[in-house]
Enzyme design. Structure first.
Site, PDB file in Angstrom:
ATOM      1  N   GLY A  40      24.218  30.371  97.860  1.00 49.54           N
ATOM      2  CA  GLY A  40      24.669  29.092  97.512  1.00 49.54           C
ATOM      3  C   GLY A  40      24.533  28.031  98.559  1.00 49.54           C
ATOM      4  O   GLY A  40      25.252  26.929  98.404  1.00 49.54           O
ATOM      5  N   TYR A  81      35.003  30.679  84.022  1.00 45.41           N
ATOM      6  CA  TYR A  81      35.176  30.685  85.612  1.00 45.41           C
ATOM      7  C   TYR A  81      36.304  31.326  86.258  1.00 45.41           C
ATOM      8  O   TYR A  81      36.189  31.783  87.072  1.00 45.41           O
ATOM      9  CB  TYR A  81      35.191  29.021  85.485  1.00 45.41           C
ATOM     10  N   LYS A 109      36.309  34.125  88.873  1.00 39.88           N
ATOM     11  CA  LYS A 109      36.780  33.692  90.171  1.00 39.88           C
ATOM     12  C   LYS A 109      38.074  34.773  90.532  1.00 39.88           C
ATOM     13  O   LYS A 109      38.318  35.344  91.667  1.00 39.88           O
ATOM     14  CB  LYS A 109      37.250  32.588  90.367  1.00 39.88           C
ATOM     15  N   ASP A 140      17.718  34.100  92.300  1.00 37.03           N
ATOM     16  CA  ASP A 140      18.674  34.269  91.224  1.00 37.03           C
ATOM     17  C   ASP A 140      19.480  35.575  91.538  1.00 37.03           C
ATOM     18  O   ASP A 140      19.109  36.584  91.050  1.00 37.03           O
ATOM     19  CB  ASP A 140      18.074  34.095  89.869  1.00 37.03           C
ATOM     20  N   ILE A 152      29.790  23.642  99.475  1.00 34.31           N
ATOM     21  CA  ILE A 152      30.290  24.341 100.476  1.00 34.31           C
ATOM     22  C   ILE A 152      29.428  25.108 101.003  1.00 34.31           C
ATOM     23  O   ILE A 152      29.691  25.322 102.207  1.00 34.31           O
ATOM     24  CB  ILE A 152      31.491  25.091  99.726  1.00 34.31           C
ATOM     25  N   SER A 189      38.399  30.661  93.841  1.00 32.07           N
ATOM     26  CA  SER A 189      38.754  29.319  93.567  1.00 32.07           C
ATOM     27  C   SER A 189      40.516  29.286  93.179  1.00 32.07           C
ATOM     28  O   SER A 189      40.887  30.292  92.886  1.00 32.07           O
ATOM     29  CB  SER A 189      38.191  29.001  92.243  1.00 32.07           C
TER      30      SER A 189
END
Length: 258
Positions: free
Chosen positions: A15, A154, A158, A62, A20, A141
């Site tokens: 990422g 999500y 996480k 990916d 971040i 997160s």
């Protein structure tokens, strides 16, 4: 952590093209590490690499495709040597919806949880030999901790990362491999602002009013910066954190305390 401490260390940051992950890659490069930048968008990675200090390698991949992850990590080792740390930042956000023809649950979990697992396994197989510490650091997160409507994919993905950290921490500790997570709250990234825009659209407000409302639940009253998270990563990689493993560090301005 000084540049001397990181000299000769090869760290893979997933990422790394935005937000971040980009901030972490830049910080580690300044601290003297050799950095593999991994994400889907090669153009963004090349732009980050062009501004980096020290050796870099770009790997467009990916992470949902395990075979491609294995190939990317093998290429990273060919270019920069055995891996001393993985910082897994790759992820996608947003609500997943619930309608069968528009449900993103599988896509989100495949990227954030499955893909991160593939990266951890690929990195572990290619870690530099001990006895010094090696590291796996996962970016989770605050939504692994709190309930937010419509973010089931999500939040589940996480929260799953925290399970990975606990299990890997127990599994790999005897080999002096430290495994930790960071759980940011609001961070000043495109993903965060996209979320605020979505809130504004649902409530009929503005981006500014959505921001004020969101920060009203944060005792510090502000978003973190990507560089703040990068600093925590640098600390986890330093000898000062030699006793920290299997942990989730909550960095959210006290929006959640547990």
């Amino acid at each position: 952590m000084s540049g001397v401490a990181m000299n000769g260390k090869h760290i893979v940051v997933t990422g790394a093209g935005t937000g971040i992950g980009r901030a972490i890659a830049r910080r580690l490069g300044r601290d003297g590490a050799s950095v593999t930048l991994l994400a889907r968008d090669r153009d963004r990675l090349e732009a980050v690499a062009a501004a980096m200090e020290g050796p870099t390698h770009v790997a467009a991949c990916d992470i949902r495709e395990r075979g491609k992850v294995e190939k990317a990590f093998a290429g990273a080792v060919d270019h920069l040597g055995p891996i001393h740390a993985l910082v897994a930042c790759s992820g996608i956000g947003g609500p997943n919806g619930g309608e069968p023809d528009a449900d993103r649950f599988d896509e989100i979990v495949a990227t954030n949880l499955n893909g991160t697992y593939y990266c951890c396994r690929a990195a572990h197989e290619r870690l530099a030999p001990g006895p010094e510490a090696r590291h796996l650091i996962l970016i989770s997160s605050i939504l692994a901790r709190i309930a937010v409507p419509k973010y089931t994919g999500y939040s589940a993905s996480k929260a799953g990362l925290l399970g990975l950290v606990r299990s890997f921490g127990a599994e790999l500790g005897e080999d002096n491999i430290q495994v930790n997570a960071i759980c940011p709250g609001w961070v000043d990234t495109d993903m965060a602002w996209d979320g605020l825009d979505a809130i504004a659209g649902e409530t009929g407000g503005t981006r500014e009013s959505a921001y004020r409302d969101a920060m009203g639940a944060v005792p510090l009253g502000r978003m973190s910066l990507p560089e703040d998270i990068a600093g925590t990563v640098a600390w986890l990689l330093s000898p000062d954190a030699r006793g920290v493993t299997g942990q989730a560090i909550d960095q959210n301005g006290s929006a959640w305390v547990g």
